[in-house]
Design a protein around this motif. Structure first.
Motif, PDB file in Angstrom:
ATOM      1  N   LEU A 184       6.382  15.709  22.737  1.00 43.59           N
ATOM      2  CA  LEU A 184       6.611  15.971  21.317  1.00 43.59           C
ATOM      3  C   LEU A 184       8.072  15.795  20.917  1.00 43.59           C
ATOM      4  O   LEU A 184       8.383  15.306  19.833  1.00 43.59           O
ATOM      5  N   LEU A 185       8.980  16.168  21.818  1.00 42.64           N
ATOM      6  CA  LEU A 185      10.403  16.136  21.492  1.00 42.64           C
ATOM      7  C   LEU A 185      11.060  14.780  21.729  1.00 42.64           C
ATOM      8  O   LEU A 185      11.935  14.362  20.965  1.00 42.64           O
ATOM      9  N   LEU A 186      10.621  14.079  22.783  1.00 39.28           N
ATOM     10  CA  LEU A 186      11.390  12.906  23.225  1.00 39.28           C
ATOM     11  C   LEU A 186      10.611  11.602  23.269  1.00 39.28           C
ATOM     12  O   LEU A 186      11.173  10.566  23.619  1.00 39.28           O
ATOM     13  N   GLU A 187       9.312  11.617  22.941  1.00 38.93           N
ATOM     14  CA  GLU A 187       8.520  10.390  23.069  1.00 38.93           C
ATOM     15  C   GLU A 187       9.109   9.236  22.254  1.00 38.93           C
ATOM     16  O   GLU A 187       9.348   8.142  22.780  1.00 38.93           O
ATOM     17  N   LYS A 188       9.360   9.464  20.969  1.00 39.49           N
ATOM     18  CA  LYS A 188       9.865   8.378  20.123  1.00 39.49           C
ATOM     19  C   LYS A 188      11.254   7.912  20.536  1.00 39.49           C
ATOM     20  O   LYS A 188      11.493   6.703  20.650  1.00 39.49           O
ATOM     21  N   PRO A 189      12.220   8.838  20.799  1.00 41.97           N
ATOM     22  CA  PRO A 189      13.536   8.368  21.238  1.00 41.97           C
ATOM     23  C   PRO A 189      13.498   7.573  22.538  1.00 41.97           C
ATOM     24  O   PRO A 189      14.166   6.541  22.660  1.00 41.97           O
ATOM     25  N   LEU A 190      12.686   8.036  23.504  1.00 40.25           N
ATOM     26  CA  LEU A 190      12.627   7.338  24.791  1.00 40.25           C
ATOM     27  C   LEU A 190      11.999   5.961  24.647  1.00 40.25           C
ATOM     28  O   LEU A 190      12.489   4.984  25.221  1.00 40.25           O
ATOM     29  N   ARG A 191      10.924   5.878  23.884  1.00 39.78           N
ATOM     30  CA  ARG A 191      10.241   4.591  23.759  1.00 39.78           C
ATOM     31  C   ARG A 191      11.060   3.599  22.944  1.00 39.78           C
ATOM     32  O   ARG A 191      11.065   2.399  23.239  1.00 39.78           O
ATOM     33  N   SER A 192      11.757   4.066  21.932  1.00 35.88           N
ATOM     34  CA  SER A 192      12.595   3.154  21.164  1.00 35.88           C
ATOM     35  C   SER A 192      13.800   2.705  21.978  1.00 35.88           C
ATOM     36  O   SER A 192      14.299   1.588  21.807  1.00 35.88           O
ATOM     37  N   LEU A 193      14.272   3.569  22.891  1.00 37.61           N
ATOM     38  CA  LEU A 193      15.439   3.240  23.704  1.00 37.61           C
ATOM     39  C   LEU A 193      15.092   2.286  24.841  1.00 37.61           C
ATOM     40  O   LEU A 193      15.865   1.387  25.170  1.00 37.61           O
ATOM     41  N   PHE A 194      13.915   2.478  25.446  1.00 37.42           N
ATOM     42  CA  PHE A 194      13.585   1.732  26.657  1.00 37.42           C
ATOM     43  C   PHE A 194      12.450   0.718  26.486  1.00 37.42           C
ATOM     44  O   PHE A 194      12.121  -0.001  27.430  1.00 37.42           O
ATOM     45  N   ALA A 195      11.820   0.649  25.300  1.00 39.19           N
ATOM     46  CA  ALA A 195      10.642  -0.197  25.135  1.00 39.19           C
ATOM     47  C   ALA A 195      11.014  -1.658  24.926  1.00 39.19           C
ATOM     48  O   ALA A 195      10.736  -2.251  23.903  1.00 39.19           O
ATOM     49  N   SER A 196      11.636  -2.253  25.940  1.00 32.79           N
ATOM     50  CA  SER A 196      11.853  -3.694  25.950  1.00 32.79           C
ATOM     51  C   SER A 196      11.182  -4.238  27.195  1.00 32.79           C
ATOM     52  O   SER A 196      11.136  -3.553  28.228  1.00 32.79           O
ATOM     53  N   PRO A 197      10.634  -5.453  27.149  1.00 31.21           N
ATOM     54  CA  PRO A 197       9.939  -5.997  28.311  1.00 31.21           C
ATOM     55  C   PRO A 197      10.805  -6.041  29.569  1.00 31.21           C
ATOM     56  O   PRO A 197      10.322  -5.768  30.675  1.00 31.21           O
ATOM     57  N   LEU A 198      12.075  -6.364  29.418  1.00 27.05           N
ATOM     58  CA  LEU A 198      12.964  -6.467  30.575  1.00 27.05           C
ATOM     59  C   LEU A 198      13.157  -5.103  31.240  1.00 27.05           C
ATOM     60  O   LEU A 198      13.084  -4.982  32.474  1.00 27.05           O
ATOM     61  N   ILE A 199      13.388  -4.086  30.439  1.00 30.54           N
ATOM     62  CA  ILE A 199      13.564  -2.740  30.986  1.00 30.54           C
ATOM     63  C   ILE A 199      12.257  -2.233  31.590  1.00 30.54           C
ATOM     64  O   ILE A 199      12.249  -1.582  32.643  1.00 30.54           O
ATOM     65  N   ALA A 200      11.139  -2.522  30.931  1.00 29.11           N
ATOM     66  CA  ALA A 200       9.839  -2.102  31.459  1.00 29.11           C
ATOM     67  C   ALA A 200       9.574  -2.736  32.823  1.00 29.11           C
ATOM     68  O   ALA A 200       9.034  -2.090  33.722  1.00 29.11           O
ATOM     69  N   ALA A 201       9.962  -3.997  32.994  1.00 32.74           N
ATOM     70  CA  ALA A 201       9.780  -4.665  34.284  1.00 32.74           C
ATOM     71  C   ALA A 201      10.621  -3.988  35.364  1.00 32.74           C
ATOM     72  O   ALA A 201      10.170  -3.811  36.504  1.00 32.74           O
ATOM     73  N   ALA A 202      11.845  -3.603  35.013  1.00 32.59           N
ATOM     74  CA  ALA A 202      12.714  -2.920  35.980  1.00 32.59           C
ATOM     75  C   ALA A 202      12.126  -1.568  36.368  1.00 32.59           C
ATOM     76  O   ALA A 202      12.117  -1.189  37.553  1.00 32.59           O
ATOM     77  N   PHE A 203      11.614  -0.831  35.381  1.00 36.16           N
ATOM     78  CA  PHE A 203      11.003   0.464  35.678  1.00 36.16           C
ATOM     79  C   PHE A 203       9.718   0.302  36.490  1.00 36.16           C
ATOM     80  O   PHE A 203       9.351   1.191  37.263  1.00 36.16           O
ATOM     81  N   LEU A 204       9.022  -0.823  36.325  1.00 33.58           N
ATOM     82  CA  LEU A 204       7.815  -1.073  37.112  1.00 33.58           C
ATOM     83  C   LEU A 204       8.170  -1.191  38.593  1.00 33.58           C
ATOM     84  O   LEU A 204       7.455  -0.669  39.459  1.00 33.58           O
ATOM     85  N   VAL A 205       9.284  -1.858  38.895  1.00 34.80           N
ATOM     86  CA  VAL A 205       9.762  -1.928  40.281  1.00 34.80           C
ATOM     87  C   VAL A 205      10.092  -0.523  40.778  1.00 34.80           C
ATOM     88  O   VAL A 205       9.734  -0.136  41.901  1.00 34.80           O
ATOM     89  N   PHE A 206      10.767   0.249  39.940  1.00 32.04           N
ATOM     90  CA  PHE A 206      11.131   1.620  40.307  1.00 32.04           C
ATOM     91  C   PHE A 206       9.884   2.458  40.552  1.00 32.04           C
ATOM     92  O   PHE A 206       9.839   3.290  41.464  1.00 32.04           O
ATOM     93  N   ASN A 207       8.837   2.240  39.745  1.00 33.41           N
ATOM     94  CA  ASN A 207       7.568   2.946  39.938  1.00 33.41           C
ATOM     95  C   ASN A 207       6.994   2.658  41.323  1.00 33.41           C
ATOM     96  O   ASN A 207       6.515   3.571  42.012  1.00 33.41           O
ATOM     97  N   GLY A 208       7.057   1.398  41.752  1.00 32.67           N
ATOM     98  CA  GLY A 208       6.579   1.048  43.077  1.00 32.67           C
ATOM     99  C   GLY A 208       7.368   1.742  44.170  1.00 32.67           C
ATOM    100  O   GLY A 208       6.799   2.214  45.175  1.00 32.67           O
ATOM    101  N   LEU A 209       8.672   1.836  44.000  1.00 31.98           N
ATOM    102  CA  LEU A 209       9.510   2.510  44.990  1.00 31.98           C
ATOM    103  C   LEU A 209       9.185   4.000  45.062  1.00 31.98           C
ATOM    104  O   LEU A 209       9.198   4.601  46.151  1.00 31.98           O
ATOM    105  N   ILE A 210       8.880   4.598  43.918  1.00 33.90           N
ATOM    106  CA  ILE A 210       8.492   6.012  43.897  1.00 33.90           C
ATOM    107  C   ILE A 210       7.210   6.222  44.698  1.00 33.90           C
ATOM    108  O   ILE A 210       7.093   7.162  45.489  1.00 33.90           O
ATOM    109  N   LEU A 211       6.231   5.338  44.489  1.00 36.11           N
ATOM    110  CA  LEU A 211       4.958   5.463  45.204  1.00 36.11           C
ATOM    111  C   LEU A 211       5.157   5.312  46.710  1.00 36.11           C
ATOM    112  O   LEU A 211       4.570   6.070  47.503  1.00 36.11           O
ATOM    113  N   LEU A 212       5.980   4.364  47.122  1.00 36.33           N
ATOM    114  CA  LEU A 212       6.249   4.180  48.547  1.00 36.33           C
ATOM    115  C   LEU A 212       6.951   5.393  49.138  1.00 36.33           C
ATOM    116  O   LEU A 212       6.626   5.843  50.245  1.00 36.33           O
TER     117      LEU A 212
END
Length: 312
Positions: free
Chosen positions: A110-138
């Motif tokens: 409720l507090l941070l959804e819009k600020p976070l998505r507007s700040l990070f919602a670019s395809p390039l950043i999303a791709a970088a976070f996808l790699v980070f997501n894989g590292l978290i799972l490993l």
């Protein structure tokens, strides 16, 4: 305008990636750009489609686990009536564990959804976070604790179905797999449940998976893969459903009238995909781990990042 074909693809994509630990938001941000679709991802039409597909996923999850939810609601009612959680009432305990795990994501969302998505919602950043997501799972696979053993006792299926408390007993228990899983989940402490909820807030970043982060929290709390996935899916229902319901009125605004067909197609495709994904993953995690999904995220995220960087 979103075409019916685009809506179908995005709906199916959301239904799969919301439950697979590979980030639905990340794929929704990245793939339209890779496909060359001329879609404004901040437009009301695109956001409306996301609301419709997420609502469909939440409804499917609720129906898939309807027997569990009936027991959870009964357990919650007993705890309110008795003003306590009975020591052997696993569904009253499970109800409050879900509440505890929902609180962090609800507040932060409720507090941070819009600020976070507007700040990070670019395809390039999303791709970088996808790699980070894989590292978290490993990393979680390497650090996870030994899974808890399901508590055994003299439990009848009729007792569970009726919602009565489940007593501890001897080792000669006849329990279904569902009962064993729910009993194991109910062994979580309040602190562990809250921690899983905190882990879930990471999914506000595009590329970080909600199901993946909650499963990681479950594994680090001592759940096995199947029970961690089960708790993740139960927890997803109120989170996804509430988030979609808050934005539901926008689907029926006059500006969205021309997109109603796309919303319906997207929702139906998302529902079918979510049902199949849930059924597949519960069976998959009986014997498998998060490693294949981690490898996919690292490889796909890297490829997406390179392609998007080379062809902006």
């Amino acid at each position: 305008m979103i075409t019916l074909i685009q809506a179908a693809i995005l709906g199916f994509l959301q239904g799969i990636t919301e439950l697979f630990p590979i980030s639905s938001l990340g794929h929704s941000v990245i793939l339209p750009t890779l496909f060359g679709w001329n879609i404004d991802q901040s437009s009301p039409a695109f956001l409306g489609l996301l609301v419709a597909t997420h609502l469909a996923t939440a409804i499917v999850l609720f129906l898939f686990f309807i027997k569990d939810w009936i027991r959870v609601f009964r357990g919650f009612g007993r705890s309110i009536r008795d003003r306590k959680i009975g020591p052997d009432d696993i569904y009253a305990k499970l109800a409050w564990l879900l509440v505890a795990a929902t609180i962090p994501a609800g507040i932060v969302g409720l507090l941070l959804e819009k600020p976070l998505r507007s700040l990070f919602a670019s395809p390039l950043i999303a791709a970088a976070f996808l790699v980070f997501n894989g590292l978290i799972l490993l990393t979680a696979e390497r650090l996870r604790r030994h899974p808890n053993r399901a508590q055994t006792g003299r439990v009848s299926v009729d007792a569970v179905a009726s919602g009565r408390p489940i007593p501890a007993g001897s080792a000669n228990t006849q329990m279904s797999e569902t009962e064993r899983s729910d009993t194991t989940i109910a062994k979580l402490t309040w602190k562990q449940a809250f921690g899983i909820g905190v882990a879930q807030t990471a999914a506000l970043l595009p590329g970080i998976s909600r199901s993946g982060s909650t499963m990681v929290g479950g594994l680090l709390s001592g759940l096995n893969h199947e029970t961690a996935a089960r708790f993740s899916f139960l927890l997803a229902t109120p989170i996804i459903g509430a988030a979609a319901a808050l934005k539901l009125p926008g689907l029926f605004s006059p500006q969205m009238a021309d997109q109603s067909g796309a919303f319906l197609v997207g929702a139906l495709c998302s529902a079918v995909a979510a049902w199949l994904a849930t059924k597949f993953l519960l069976r998959f995690f009986e014997t498998r781990t998060l490693t294949p999904f981690a490898i996919y995220c690292i490889v796909a995220g890297t490829v997406f990042f390179v392609v998007l960087l080379a062809f902006p």
